[in-house]
Design a protein around this motif. Sequence first.
Motif, mmCIF file in Angstrom:
data_model
loop_
_atom_site.group_PDB
_atom_site.id
_atom_site.type_symbol
_atom_site.label_atom_id
_atom_site.label_comp_id
_atom_site.label_asym_id
_atom_site.label_seq_id
_atom_site.Cartn_x
_atom_site.Cartn_y
_atom_site.Cartn_z
ATOM 1 N N LEU A 124 0.826 -1.201 0.000
ATOM 2 C CA LEU A 124 0.000 0.000 0.000
ATOM 3 C C LEU A 124 0.861 1.254 0.000
ATOM 4 O O LEU A 124 0.579 2.205 -0.732
ATOM 5 N N GLU A 125 1.926 1.263 0.783
ATOM 6 C CA GLU A 125 2.823 2.425 0.803
ATOM 7 C C GLU A 125 3.446 2.645 -0.572
ATOM 8 O O GLU A 125 3.620 3.784 -0.997
ATOM 9 N N SER A 126 3.756 1.566 -1.265
ATOM 10 C CA SER A 126 4.344 1.671 -2.597
ATOM 11 C C SER A 126 3.392 2.362 -3.575
ATOM 12 O O SER A 126 3.781 3.286 -4.294
ATOM 13 N N VAL A 127 2.136 1.927 -3.599
ATOM 14 C CA VAL A 127 1.191 2.538 -4.534
ATOM 15 C C VAL A 127 0.866 3.971 -4.112
ATOM 16 O O VAL A 127 0.714 4.854 -4.964
ATOM 17 N N VAL A 128 0.788 4.238 -2.815
ATOM 18 C CA VAL A 128 0.532 5.609 -2.367
ATOM 19 C C VAL A 128 1.703 6.506 -2.778
ATOM 20 O O VAL A 128 1.494 7.640 -3.215
ATOM 21 N N ALA A 129 2.932 6.011 -2.672
ATOM 22 C CA ALA A 129 4.097 6.791 -3.111
ATOM 23 C C ALA A 129 4.006 7.108 -4.604
ATOM 24 O O ALA A 129 4.330 8.230 -5.035
ATOM 25 N N GLU A 130 3.536 6.150 -5.387
ATOM 26 C CA GLU A 130 3.369 6.379 -6.826
ATOM 27 C C GLU A 130 2.300 7.443 -7.087
ATOM 28 O O GLU A 130 2.459 8.296 -7.971
ATOM 29 N N ILE A 131 1.216 7.400 -6.330
ATOM 30 C CA ILE A 131 0.145 8.384 -6.495
ATOM 31 C C ILE A 131 0.649 9.769 -6.103
ATOM 32 O O ILE A 131 0.405 10.753 -6.821
ATOM 33 N N VAL A 132 1.352 9.865 -4.987
ATOM 34 C CA VAL A 132 1.905 11.150 -4.548
ATOM 35 C C VAL A 132 2.834 11.700 -5.629
ATOM 36 O O VAL A 132 2.736 12.872 -6.012
ATOM 37 N N ALA A 133 3.744 10.869 -6.139
ATOM 38 C CA ALA A 133 4.680 11.303 -7.180
ATOM 39 C C ALA A 133 3.931 11.752 -8.434
ATOM 40 O O ALA A 133 4.261 12.794 -9.034
ATOM 41 N N HIS A 134 2.914 11.000 -8.824
ATOM 42 C CA HIS A 134 2.114 11.354 -9.996
ATOM 43 C C HIS A 134 1.433 12.703 -9.799
ATOM 44 O O HIS A 134 1.475 13.573 -10.674
ATOM 45 N N ASP A 135 0.779 12.883 -8.654
ATOM 46 C CA ASP A 135 0.074 14.140 -8.395
ATOM 47 C C ASP A 135 1.036 15.316 -8.257
ATOM 48 O O ASP A 135 0.738 16.425 -8.703
ATOM 49 N N ARG A 136 2.210 15.092 -7.665
ATOM 50 C CA ARG A 136 3.215 16.168 -7.569
ATOM 51 C C ARG A 136 3.692 16.556 -8.958
ATOM 52 O O ARG A 136 3.783 17.742 -9.284
ATOM 53 N N ALA A 137 4.016 15.574 -9.784
ATOM 54 C CA ALA A 137 4.502 15.845 -11.142
ATOM 55 C C ALA A 137 3.458 16.585 -11.970
ATOM 56 O O ALA A 137 3.805 17.418 -12.815
ATOM 57 N N ALA A 138 2.191 16.316 -11.725
ATOM 58 C CA ALA A 138 1.107 16.969 -12.464
ATOM 59 C C ALA A 138 0.738 18.323 -11.847
ATOM 60 O O ALA A 138 -0.150 19.008 -12.362
ATOM 61 N N GLY A 139 1.397 18.693 -10.757
ATOM 62 C CA GLY A 139 1.093 19.961 -10.097
ATOM 63 C C GLY A 139 -0.240 19.956 -9.362
ATOM 64 O O GLY A 139 -0.839 21.003 -9.136
ATOM 65 N N LEU A 140 -0.702 18.771 -8.967
ATOM 66 C CA LEU A 140 -2.000 18.655 -8.316
ATOM 67 C C LEU A 140 -1.923 18.713 -6.795
ATOM 68 O O LEU A 140 -2.945 18.902 -6.133
ATOM 69 N N VAL A 141 -0.726 18.519 -6.264
ATOM 70 C CA VAL A 141 -0.519 18.635 -4.812
ATOM 71 C C VAL A 141 0.764 19.422 -4.566
ATOM 72 O O VAL A 141 1.624 19.527 -5.440
ATOM 73 N N ARG A 142 0.869 19.940 -3.376
ATOM 74 C CA ARG A 142 2.049 20.722 -3.010
ATOM 75 C C ARG A 142 3.305 19.862 -3.148
ATOM 76 O O ARG A 142 3.254 18.648 -2.934
ATOM 77 N N PRO A 143 4.408 20.449 -3.486
ATOM 78 C CA PRO A 143 5.633 19.677 -3.745
ATOM 79 C C PRO A 143 6.213 18.981 -2.514
ATOM 80 O O PRO A 143 6.996 18.051 -2.654
ATOM 81 N N ASP A 144 5.813 19.393 -1.325
ATOM 82 C CA ASP A 144 6.347 18.760 -0.118
ATOM 83 C C ASP A 144 5.433 17.666 0.439
ATOM 84 O O ASP A 144 5.698 17.121 1.507
ATOM 85 N N CYS A 145 4.385 17.301 -0.299
ATOM 86 C CA CYS A 145 3.480 16.231 0.137
ATOM 87 C C CYS A 145 4.228 14.896 0.116
ATOM 88 O O CYS A 145 4.939 14.580 -0.844
ATOM 89 N N THR A 146 4.069 14.113 1.191
ATOM 90 C CA THR A 146 4.755 12.822 1.311
ATOM 91 C C THR A 146 3.766 11.702 1.643
ATOM 92 O O THR A 146 2.623 11.960 2.019
ATOM 93 N N VAL A 147 4.245 10.478 1.570
ATOM 94 C CA VAL A 147 3.454 9.326 1.972
ATOM 95 C C VAL A 147 3.096 9.454 3.459
ATOM 96 O O VAL A 147 1.980 9.135 3.861
ATOM 97 N N ALA A 148 4.036 9.938 4.259
ATOM 98 C CA ALA A 148 3.764 10.127 5.691
ATOM 99 C C ALA A 148 2.601 11.097 5.891
ATOM 100 O O ALA A 148 1.779 10.908 6.790
ATOM 101 N N ASP A 149 2.516 12.128 5.064
ATOM 102 C CA ASP A 149 1.395 13.071 5.153
ATOM 103 C C ASP A 149 0.077 12.361 4.848
ATOM 104 O O ASP A 149 -0.934 12.585 5.514
ATOM 105 N N VAL A 150 0.095 11.506 3.836
ATOM 106 C CA VAL A 150 -1.112 10.769 3.467
ATOM 107 C C VAL A 150 -1.545 9.889 4.642
ATOM 108 O O VAL A 150 -2.724 9.874 5.012
ATOM 109 N N TYR A 151 -0.613 9.173 5.253
ATOM 110 C CA TYR A 151 -0.961 8.317 6.389
ATOM 111 C C TYR A 151 -1.438 9.136 7.585
ATOM 112 O O TYR A 151 -2.342 8.708 8.309
#
Length: 186
Positions: A124-151
């Motif tokens: 689950l952490e792996s896929v969440v990391a991929e989602i965070v990276a995808h959303d950061r690259a697309a400019g959809l979330v702040r650049p400092d968003c992390t998996v730890a923030d999601v949890y």
Amino acid sequence: MSTKPRADAERNRARVVEAARELFAERGDDVQMPEIARAAGVGVGTVYRHFPDRQALVEAAAEHRFAEIEEYARTHCFGEDSGLERYFRYVGELLSRDRGLTAAIDSARGRPGSEPRGTARGSLESVVAEIVAHDRAAGLVRPDCTVADVYLLIGALSSVIRTGSDWARFLDLTLPALRDQLSTEH
């Protein structure tokens, strides 16, 4: 020498886990092993053959839920809009619908907090990391968003649901904070 479980044994185990998940979701911690056996269409001995105690069965039901979340994330959270937002809303719906299972997990673990463990956590952490990276690259979330923030936010969401508060409103108020820095930078 380790042998692969027979196909019928694997099917029985899956039926027991599914029945347990449904019954725990409906009635929480009040469900007993014989009821789960009846719902799965197997004998109580079969349940105990796969799960030496109730806690093991609760953990298996929890793993099943986390596998479902992971599958949803992998198939629905990579698009043009925010995958994280879709992820949070799906988890909110699932936890809200599965309150009884959450209560059973909390009871089995002796404390609140039904986070994934073991292999499920890593996947689950792996896929969440991929989602965070995808959303950061697309400019959809702040650049400092992390998996730890999601949890952190999922833990807060779980607490909101546990108290019976309006979890969708909580997300409506919280999710903009994942984008806030973007609007102040431009």
